[in-house]
Design a protein around this motif. Structure first.
Motif, short mmCIF file in Angstrom:
data_model
loop_
_atom_site.label_atom_id
_atom_site.label_comp_id
_atom_site.label_asym_id
_atom_site.label_seq_id
_atom_site.Cartn_x
_atom_site.Cartn_y
_atom_site.Cartn_z
N VAL A 111 43.66 12.98 8.58
CA VAL A 111 43.12 12.46 9.85
C VAL A 111 41.60 12.43 9.70
CG1 VAL A 111 42.81 12.89 12.32
CG2 VAL A 111 45.02 13.34 11.26
N PRO A 112 41.00 11.23 9.80
CA PRO A 112 39.56 11.11 9.57
C PRO A 112 38.76 11.62 10.76
CG PRO A 112 40.44 8.99 10.23
CD PRO A 112 41.62 9.94 10.12
N LYS A 113 37.63 12.20 10.46
CA LYS A 113 36.80 12.81 11.48
C LYS A 113 35.34 12.70 11.09
CE LYS A 113 34.69 15.89 10.64
NZ LYS A 113 33.81 16.95 10.19
N THR A 114 34.52 12.11 11.92
CA THR A 114 33.08 12.14 11.72
C THR A 114 32.39 11.60 12.96
OG1 THR A 114 31.21 11.08 10.65
CG2 THR A 114 33.28 9.97 10.43
N ILE A 115 31.40 12.30 13.45
CA ILE A 115 30.67 11.75 14.57
C ILE A 115 29.84 10.55 14.13
CG2 ILE A 115 30.51 13.94 15.84
CD1 ILE A 115 27.50 13.92 15.05
N ARG B 276 45.98 10.26 19.84
CA ARG B 276 46.81 9.26 19.15
C ARG B 276 46.85 9.53 17.64
NH1 ARG B 276 45.47 3.29 20.72
NH2 ARG B 276 47.61 2.99 19.99
N PHE B 277 45.72 9.89 17.05
CA PHE B 277 45.69 10.22 15.62
C PHE B 277 46.68 11.36 15.31
CE2 PHE B 277 41.27 8.64 13.91
CZ PHE B 277 41.73 7.33 14.02
N GLY B 278 46.65 12.38 16.16
CA GLY B 278 47.54 13.53 15.92
C GLY B 278 49.01 13.12 15.99
N ARG C 269 48.11 9.06 2.77
CA ARG C 269 47.40 8.11 3.62
C ARG C 269 46.78 8.83 4.82
NH1 ARG C 269 49.78 2.32 3.58
NH2 ARG C 269 51.45 2.95 5.01
N MET C 270 45.99 8.10 5.56
CA MET C 270 45.39 8.71 6.75
C MET C 270 45.54 7.76 7.93
SD MET C 270 41.25 8.19 6.48
CE MET C 270 40.60 6.57 6.98
#
Lengths: 341, 341, 341, 341
Positions: free
Chosen positions: C122-126, C289-291, C305-306
Motif C-alpha cells: 500500500v503506497p504512502k507518501t505525503i 479504500r486502499f486497505g 503488486r500494490m
C-alpha cells in the motif's frame, strides 16, 4: 460627531472586527461620520484617509489583517509626530481619534491625549501582555493556531519517537506558550518569565521514555532563555538583564536536546501564521465589543482612556495604566501548567 | 487521598480535559489515588468504577465526550439517590467526590454535601448559564461551531438572495445565540430573554434588500419565542409564563418570514454538533484549570463549593450560589449586539 | 488467512485508516486473523507484533500517526533484512504481508516479493511522488495544512506590505508546493522541477507593488533551487546534478529578496505540522479504500503488486512500476499554475 | 476575445475560484476581456453584467458563494430563454459564453450551443452526480463539512449511548453520504441508490451494543428511502418509481429506530451549511484548473463541450454526455463502504 480610526503595529486577528463595530455603532447608533486613516499614524501625518460607511466595512468581520493597513512608528519620531498628529486631527475636523494598537500605539495615544487631543484607545496584541485588561483580541486566535500545530506534531512525534520543540510567539511575555502548551498537552513549557534548564527537560523526556511514552513535545516562547551557562552545545549573548539569549531558541534547544539525549529532536518555528487569518469567535466578539464601547466612550467624553475586559464587562481604564507595565505570566500560572503534563 | 470523579448530564467538550487534569494533579502533585465512576451518578449507585492512572487519561485532552460516560439523574430519585450515594462513597473509601456537571448535577452535589459527603464541584454547561462563574467550558466550542456554520450560511444566503434562520442551542439562556450571532455577523439575534416580533425582523430584512444587501441571516436560540400573538402563520402553545412556544422555533420562524416577505427563507437546525467533538484551546485551558483547582480545594478541605472563573482567576464559590439562579443574558448585552448588525 | 501489516517510513495522515480498514475487511469480510508488526520492518525482524482485533482499531480512523509505530530502514541493511523478514514471516505463520510505506518500503516489499514472500503493498507518501497512482493519501492533508497557512499569511503580508516566503515539504517533487500554492493563491511557486531565478520573482513583486498590491506570498518547495549563480546574496553547494543547493531555501530566498527589493521579506518554514494530525475526509476515504482492496488482493492471490488510484477506481499495479521512477510535476501543470497568479 | 461568464443553480464552494481563474487566464494569458452576468441566465436576459478585471476578482479565491450571484432557471422558460440569450450574447459582443452550473445549466448550455452560440461549460455540483467527470468542485468541501459533523456527533453519541441519524445532502445520488459516512466512520450508510430496511439497521445497532459499543451513527442521504412497507412507525408517499418517500427521512428514521430499539435516537439535519463557506484546497485547485482550461478551450474553438476531470487530467467532453445520465453510486462502491464499519 466625526470619528477618526486607525490601526497601528503588528497584524492581529480582530482589527477589522473593531473597525466594523466602530463604524456600525457610530453610524447607526449615533449618526456620526467615521474616517479611517491609512497605514496607522503614517496616514494621519500624511493626510491619507477615507470615509468609512457601512458598505466599506461589509464582509470584513471574519477577515484577518486590517483594511486600513498598518505601520510601526519609530519611537524617536514619536514626540514630533504627536504634535503633527494633533494639528492634523484639527485640520481633518476629527472630534475624537480611536487608535487601535499595542503598547507603542497606546503610548503615542497617551501623548496625543496629554497634548489635548480627544483620544479613546483600543488595546491590541496577540501576546496578551497589556496590563489592565484581562485579555486582548488576537490572543485567542494565536493560541488556537499554535494548539492545532501542537496537536498535529504530537502524532508525528509519537510515530517517530522524537522530541519536537515548537517555538511560538512571545518575546517578553509567555502567554501564548503557556496557553497553547496547556491546550495542546505539551510536556514542558519554556517562558521568558522563568529561565529553563535543559537538564530538567532531559529528565522529563527520559522519564517519559522509561515508562513507554517514547516522544515528547516542548513548547517554547520565542523569548524563552536558558539559565546562564546551562546550555552545553551552544553559547548565546548575555543581554542587559544577565539573560543568555539565543537567536532562534527553538532551534538551539532542539540541537541541545538531541546532543544530550542521543534522540532525534526537531524544531518547528510557527512564526507569522500565528498572527494572520480569520479570528476565532472569541476574538470577534471581544473586538466587536471593544469597538462598540469605544464609540460610547467617545460620546460620553471619556477621553484619555482605553477599553478593557474585566471579567465579563468592558470597562474604560486610563491609558497610563496600560503602558506602565508589561503583563507577564505570574509564577502560579506556570505552576498550574507544570503539574498537568 | 482517594478521589472519586464522575461526569453527569449532557455531553460537553472539555469533560475529558477536566478528568485528565484531576488525575495528573492528584497523582503527580499529591500522590493521591483517583477512581472514576461510570455513567455519572448511576456508576456511583451501582458500584461501577475503575481506577484512573496516567495511562488511562493519556491522549484524551483533545477528545470530545467523556471517557467515563454520563447519564441524567431523574429529579424524583435525587433525594433517595443522594443518601445511597453517600453510603456508597464510604464503601468505596472515597475521601472526596468531584462531580462534573450542570445545574442538576450541582444540585445533587449540594445535597450530598449537605448530607455530609466531602464534595468539590466542577460546573459544566455549553449554555454558559451557571451563575457565579464568568464562563463555563464547552461554551466556547459551541459558539465556535455555530459561528463557523453562520460563516458558511452567509455565502449561500448571499448567492441565493435568501433569508436563513439558524437555530442554535440555548433553551433558557441565549448566550450561544448572542455570541455566535455577534461573531458570525448575523443580522438579527432572537433570545429566550426577550420576545421577538416577526414584524421587526421583516423590517430589518426589507431595509437590507432596499440598500442592495439581498440576503439576511437570523440567529435564533432554541428557546426564543415571539411576543404572544405576533406570529400570523402558526400558533404555539402558551406556557406557564405566558410565552408562546413553538416546537422548532427556527422552522416556524422561517415559514413565517417566507409568508410575510414573499422571499425564500430557510431554517437550519444545528443541533447536537454543537456539543460534540474536540474542544477549542480556550475550553481545554479552562477545563484543565478547573480540574487542577478542584484537586487543590480537596486538599485544602474546601468542600461544598465549586470551581469558578472570575476574571483571569479560578476561585471557589458555594454550590448554593451556583444553582439558585440561571445566568441569563442581560439587556445591555443584547443592546450591544443589536447595534452592530 | 493470517495477515501481517506494518507501517514504515515517515509519518503520514491516513496510516491508521488503512490499518483499520485492513482489520475490518479481513475480520468481518473473510474471518481472517491480522497481526500488526511494531515500528515497521524492525518489528518484523525483532518479533515484536500484536494481534489486531476490532477493538484494537476502534476510534483510530480520524487519528494521525500510526498505532503500530514506524521506523526507517537503512538501505544498506535492506538485502539482509529481506532474507530475515522472509524467514520471520514463516515463523509467525503469515500468509501475506501488507507493508504500508513510501518508495523505500515498496522497494523492500518488492525484494521480499521477489524472494517468494506473498506481499501486497500500500503506497504512502505525503509528497504524492509515487508513480502509477493518481494520488496518495496524506497528500491532501498536507496541502490543506499548507493552504491554511498561506491563507493566514496573506492577511499579515498585506497588512504590513511584506513579502512572505513559505517553505513547504517536497524534496524531489513539488506537488505540495504546486497545489497549496494554487489553492492559497500564492503569487509565485518554486519547485524542484524547475530552477527559479530570483530576478523573476523581484519583477513579479515590483509589478504587484506598482499596481497597488503591496504584498506578495511566494510558495517554495524545500527542494527548490535557483538557477546556478543567480543568487547574489548567498552561495549554495553544487550537487551532483549541477544544482545549487541551499540549506533552508526559504530563509535564503527571503534574505535574497529583502536585499534586492529593499522591502521586508520573511520566511515561514511549515515543517512537520504538514505530516501530522487528523487526515482530511479525502485522505480517510482513499486510505480506507486502499486497505479494503489490499485485503481483497490478498484473497485473490494477487501478490507482488500494490494498490493504486486510477481515476475513481482502485486498481493493482506491479510494485516494480511504482519504484522505478519518481512522479514529478510535469511542465504543463506548472504552466497552468503560473498563469493564475 | 470577449468572454462572458455566469454562475447558475445552487451555491457551491469553488464558483469564485473558477471566475477568478477565467479572468486571470483570459486577461494575463491572452489579453482578452471578460464580462460577468449577474444572477445567472437572468443577468444575460436582462442585460445586467459588469466588466471583470484583476481587481474585481482579487481576494475571492477562498471565498464561498459567487460574486456574480445565481438563480435557477425554470425549465418551462428554457427554450424561450435560450433564443433570447443567443440574441443578447450577440448584442453584448460576446465571442464565447462560459456558464458554470449543474445539470440544468448544462442542459441550457447545450441548447444554446445547438442554437449556434459558442459555449464552453464548466460543471458544478456539490452532489458529484454529473457524468463524464471523475469529480466536481464543491463536493470535497461538502464531504469535509459533513465528516466534521459526524466526528463531533460520535463523541456525543458515545457519551449518551445514543443512536444519531445524520441527514446529508444528495437527493438522487448518494455520493456525499457515501464518502462522509466512510470518512466519519459511520456505522451504516443509507443512499438513494439502494432502499434500506430499518430492521437491518436495528440488527447492526444491537450487535454493537451487545459487544459494548453503546452508540451508533447512521449517515443518511436526503434522498434515501426505505424498502416499501418496511417502516412500522410512519408512512410515506409512493412516488412514480414505487419508492416510499418521507419528508425528512432523517427525522422519520430516527423516530422509527427509537420506537423499535427502545433507545434514544436523534436526527441531525445538516442542511445548507454543506454548500456554503470557504472551499477546501482540493476544490480550489480543481475549480482553478477548470477555469484555466475553459479559457484555453475557448481559444481553440472547442465549443459545445465542458471541462472534466479524468484521472489527473482536465479534458473536454461533449455537453451532451454530461446531461444524459445522472452519475449514481455503483453497487460495488457501497459494498466497499459497508464492509468497513
Amino acid at each position: 460627531m466625526r470619528i477618526g480610526v486607525l490601526t497601528a503595529g503588528g497584524d492581529c486577528p480582530g482589527l477589522n472586527a473593531v473597525i466594523r463595530s466602530v463604524v456600525h455603532r457610530a453610524l447607526t447608533g449615533h449618526g456620526d461620520e467615521v474616517i479611517g486613516f491609512e497605514d496607522g499614524f503614517a496616514g494621519l501625518l500624511d493626510g491619507r484617509f477615507r470615509k468609512l460607511d457601512l458598505e466599506a466595512v461589509s464582509g470584513i468581520l471574519a477577515r484577518g489583517g486590517t483594511i486600513l493597513g498598518s505601520s510601526r512608528l519609530e519611537r524617536a519620531r514619536l514626540q514630533e509626530a504627536c504634535e503633527d498628529a494633533k494639528d492634523h486631527s484639527k485640520d481633518y475636523g476629527i472630534d475624537v481619534l480611536i487608535p487601535i494598537g499595542g503598547e507603542g500605539t497606546l503610548t503615542a495615544a497617551r501623548m496625543l491625549s496629554d497634548a489635548g487631543l480627544p483620544v479613546v484607545g483600543v488595546p491590541k496584541t496577540i501576546d496578551n501582555d497589556i496590563s489592565s485588561t484581562d485579555r486582548t483580541f488576537g490572543f485567542d486566535t494565536a493560541v488556537g493556531v499554535a494548539t492545532e500545530a501542537i496537536d498535529r506534531l504530537k502524532t508525528t512525534a509519537e510515530s517517530h519517537q522524537r522530541v519536537m520543540v515548537v517555538e511560538v510567539m512571545g518575546r517578553h511575555a509567555g502567554w501564548i506558550a503557556l496557553e497553547s502548551g496547556m491546550a495542546g498537552g505539551a510536556h514542558a513549557i519554556c517562558l521568558p518569565e522563568r529561565p529553563f534548564d535543559p537538564a530538567d527537560l532531559c529528565t522529563m523526556v527520559e522519564e517519559r521514555f522509561s515508562r513507554g511514552k517514547k516522544f515528547a513535545v516542548i513548547c517554547v516562547a520565542e523569548g524563552a532563555h536558558p539559565a546562564p551557562g546551562s546550555m552545553d552545545y551552544g553559547k548565546g549573548a548575555i543581554d542587559q538583564f544577565g539573560h543568555e539569549r539565543f537567536q532562534g531558541i527553538g532551534t538551539a534547544l532542539a540541537r541541545e536536546l538531541e546532543h544530550r539525549l542521543g534522540k532525534e529532536a526537531r524544531p518547528v518555528i510557527l512564526g507569522h501564521v500565528q498572527r494572520g487569518g480569520t479570528p476565532t469567535a472569541y476574538d470577534r466578539v471581544l473586538a466587536t465589543r471593544f469597538g462598540w464601547h469605544a464609540v460610547e466612550a467617545a460620546h460620553r467624553g471619556d477621553f484619555g482612556r482605553m477599553t478593557a475586559l474585566r471579567g465579563t464587562d468592558i470597562t474604560m481604564v486610563p491609558l497610563a495604566d496600560a503602558i506602565t507595565e508589561l503583563k507577564t505570566v505570574p509564577g502560579w500560572r506556570m505552576d498550574e501548567a507544570e503539574s498537568v503534563f
